[in-house]
Each structure stands twice: as C-alpha cells, then as structure tokens.
Scaffold this active site. Structure first.
Site, mmCIF file in Angstrom:
data_model
loop_
_atom_site.group_PDB
_atom_site.id
_atom_site.type_symbol
_atom_site.label_atom_id
_atom_site.label_comp_id
_atom_site.label_asym_id
_atom_site.label_seq_id
_atom_site.Cartn_x
_atom_site.Cartn_y
_atom_site.Cartn_z
ATOM 1 N N ASN A 1 -12.010 -0.086 -6.102
ATOM 2 C CA ASN A 1 -12.579 -0.276 -4.763
ATOM 3 C C ASN A 1 -13.296 1.017 -4.370
ATOM 4 O OD1 ASN A 1 -13.111 -0.755 -2.087
ATOM 5 N ND2 ASN A 1 -10.953 -0.843 -1.441
ATOM 6 N N LYS B 1 -15.132 1.580 -1.888
ATOM 7 C CA LYS B 1 -15.209 1.740 -0.422
ATOM 8 C C LYS B 1 -16.614 2.177 -0.011
ATOM 9 C CE LYS B 1 -10.289 2.507 -0.363
ATOM 10 N NZ LYS B 1 -9.120 3.120 0.238
ATOM 11 N N HIS C 1 -8.150 -6.094 3.443
ATOM 12 C CA HIS C 1 -7.876 -4.703 3.101
ATOM 13 C C HIS C 1 -7.428 -3.959 4.360
ATOM 14 C CE1 HIS C 1 -8.356 -0.534 1.964
ATOM 15 N NE2 HIS C 1 -8.169 -0.955 0.728
ATOM 16 N N GLU D 1 -8.058 -1.173 5.581
ATOM 17 C CA GLU D 1 -9.089 -0.521 6.396
ATOM 18 C C GLU D 1 -9.837 -1.556 7.244
ATOM 19 O OE1 GLU D 1 -10.670 1.547 3.041
ATOM 20 O OE2 GLU D 1 -8.783 2.652 3.002
ATOM 21 N N GLU E 1 -0.443 -3.170 -0.766
ATOM 22 C CA GLU E 1 -0.903 -1.809 -0.520
ATOM 23 C C GLU E 1 -0.252 -1.266 0.741
ATOM 24 O OE1 GLU E 1 -4.966 -1.146 -2.458
ATOM 25 O OE2 GLU E 1 -5.382 -2.192 -0.592
ATOM 26 N N GLY F 1 -4.950 6.422 0.146
ATOM 27 C CA GLY F 1 -5.770 7.613 0.344
ATOM 28 C C GLY F 1 -4.989 8.834 0.800
ATOM 29 N N SER G 1 -2.903 5.254 -3.756
ATOM 30 C CA SER G 1 -2.816 6.519 -4.482
ATOM 31 C C SER G 1 -2.378 6.368 -5.949
ATOM 32 C CB SER G 1 -1.900 7.507 -3.752
ATOM 33 O OG SER G 1 -2.417 7.777 -2.461
HETATM 34 P P1 PGA Z 1 -6.421 4.783 -2.808
HETATM 35 O O1 PGA Z 1 -6.936 3.414 -2.137
HETATM 36 O O2 PGA Z 1 -6.268 4.516 -4.272
HETATM 37 O O3 PGA Z 1 -7.494 5.794 -2.496
HETATM 38 O O4 PGA Z 1 -5.121 5.123 -2.142
HETATM 39 C C1 PGA Z 1 -6.428 2.175 -2.556
HETATM 40 C C2 PGA Z 1 -7.097 1.062 -1.790
HETATM 41 O O5 PGA Z 1 -7.366 1.215 -0.588
HETATM 42 O O6 PGA Z 1 -7.381 -0.016 -2.347
#
Ligand code: PGA
Length: 264
Positions: free
Chosen positions: A11, A13, A99, A101, A171, A177, A217
C-alpha cells in the site's frame, strides 16, 4: 484439505511521483522474477495506476494492480470520486476498503465502508476489507469486539458466493506507521477470532478459505515470525513497500513460509 496461499499487498498510500512509482514497480518486478507460491498486489496512488499497470503488462508480471479506495456508485455527479468501472478500465482487479486512514483520518463511516465493500464484491472484483482497533479500544480490552463489529458491518448482505473474492486485513491502528507491531501471538489471536466471526457468518469451510492478512509496521526483519502464525496469511505493507528491496524481502519471507493448511 483446504490450503491458503500467502498474499502480500504493498500500500503505497499518498507517496511517490510518476518517476518514483515507475522505478519502484520495476524494482519489485525484477526482485520477484521466478518466485512462486505467493500472491502479490500493489496499490499505487490513482494518478499512477496506468503507468504502473503498463509496466506490469510490459514485463508480463503476475503482480496485481490494486486501488487504495473506490466509490460505491456508478458514473454520476460525485466530484472527486473514482468508480469501480474506471478502476477496472485502468487494469485494477483488487480494491482496499475500510483502511484505518480512510476511517480515522478521512472520517469514513461504517455505512460507507459497508457500501464500498459490497460494491467491490458485487462488481466481481477482489476486496481487501481492513479492520482493527485503536489504542484506546485495545487498552479498554475491546480489540475482539471492535474487529467483530467491523467485520460484521462491512460484510452485511454480502452473499456467500462472493466471499471467495474477499481478504480481511487485520491492522491494529496503533501499529500502523508507528514502528510498533502486534506480537505474533497477539496477531494470531486476533486473526483466529476474526475467522470465528467469518465462520459464524458463512460456515467453517468458507471461513477456512478466506485469507486474513496482518498489517502494521511489517518489515523484512519481522515478516517471517508473523507469517508463520497459523491464521496470518500474509501482510498489507505500508512504509516498507516503498523500498523495492525491503518489499521483496517480505514477499520472499511469505513464499518461504508457504501455504497454511486450514484446521477445523
Ligand atoms: P505500515 O502501514 O506498514 O506503514 O504500518 C500498513 C498499512 O497501513 O497498510
């Protein structure tokens, strides 16, 4: 015997520009040449879908093109939105919904997540429905309740014949992140509980076939310990998917772990 093939999503983003997106996908494709036994999809920003898709086609790559979001209505007066037909026209076959976000930064409601999930599956495309608890919810001991609610609401009215195109991504919001990862045991525990919810909705056999990926992460150094867990069928990778070599290391870890045999 029911087996689940690992699935890794990158992803991207709201990152990259056209040159960086092209370089990144070339690096990923080159790094994965000859690798089998794992499904891979990348989720570039909308403006670069055609560029990335063209490179995948040109290289004859099995890496699938995904979209980070989609609107649930057909063509019409929805300024700024992108329809499933448009995405399909750009070569997209898999779409993320829910997701964290989208839920927590952009304020997407359960109703919208549900409409999107339903629309993606009804359109014959693959859907990765993302669920996961916030830190406060975890600290209040509500992790399983939140996951169950998000799975049930997201899949409301989704008929059983469509869930072979469904993947769930667990998640935990506090792990996205942040550099903090759920422990392999905590991830396994959450995944197993989610599978039980799926079994309640669709029966044990259907639930045993649905892949549940972990996100938050994941890096080259912790991928394997997560993917060996019985119900962790790969991962949705954010930050670490922006570096081709790191992403390739994660995909290789999944391929090395291989299929999970479903246990009843
Ligand atoms: P990350 O994001 O690996 O940067 O923690 C995962 C995601 O949001 O799918």
């Amino acid at each position: 015997m029911i087996t689940r093939r690992p699935f890794i999503g990158g992803n991207w983003k709201m990152n990259t520009d056209r040159a960086a997106a092209s370089g990144l996908i070339r690096g990923v494709v080159d790094g994965l040449v000859g690798l089998q036994g794992v499904d891979v999809a990348v989720f570039p920003p909308f403006p670069y879908l055609l560029t990335v898709g063209a490179i995948l086609r040109e290289r004859g790559s099995a890496v699938r093109l995904g979209a980070q979001d989609a609107y649930f209505e057909g063509d019409g007066a929805f300024t700024g939105e992108v329809s499933l037909a448009m995405l399909r026209d750009c070569g997209v076959s898999v779409v993320l919904t829910g997701h964290s976000e989208r839920r927590h930064v952009l304020g997407e409601s359960e109703t919208i997540v549900h409409s999107k999930t339903k629309a993606v599956l009804a359109a014959g495309m693959e859907c990765i429905l993302c669920v996961g608890e916030r830190l406060d919810e975890r600290e209040e001991g509500r992790t399983d309740m939140v996951n169950e609610e998000q799975v049930r609401l997201g899949l409301r009215e989704v008929p059983p014949e469509q869930v072979d195109r469904l993947t769930i991504a667990y998640e935990p919001v506090w792990a996205i992140g942040t550099g903090r990862t759920a422990s392999p045991a905590d991830a396994q525990d959450a995944h197993l509980k989610i599978r039980k919810v799926l079994a309640d909705l669709y029966g044990r056999e259907v639930a045993a076939r649905i892949r549940i990926m972990y996100g938050g992460s994941v890096k080259g150094t912790n991928a394997r310990e997560l993917f060996v867990q019985q119900d962790v069928d790969g991962g949705l990778i954010g930050g670490a998917s922006l570096k081709a070599s790191e992403f390739v290391t994660i995909v290789r870890a999944a391929a090395q772990v291989g299929m999970h045999e479903a246990r009843f």
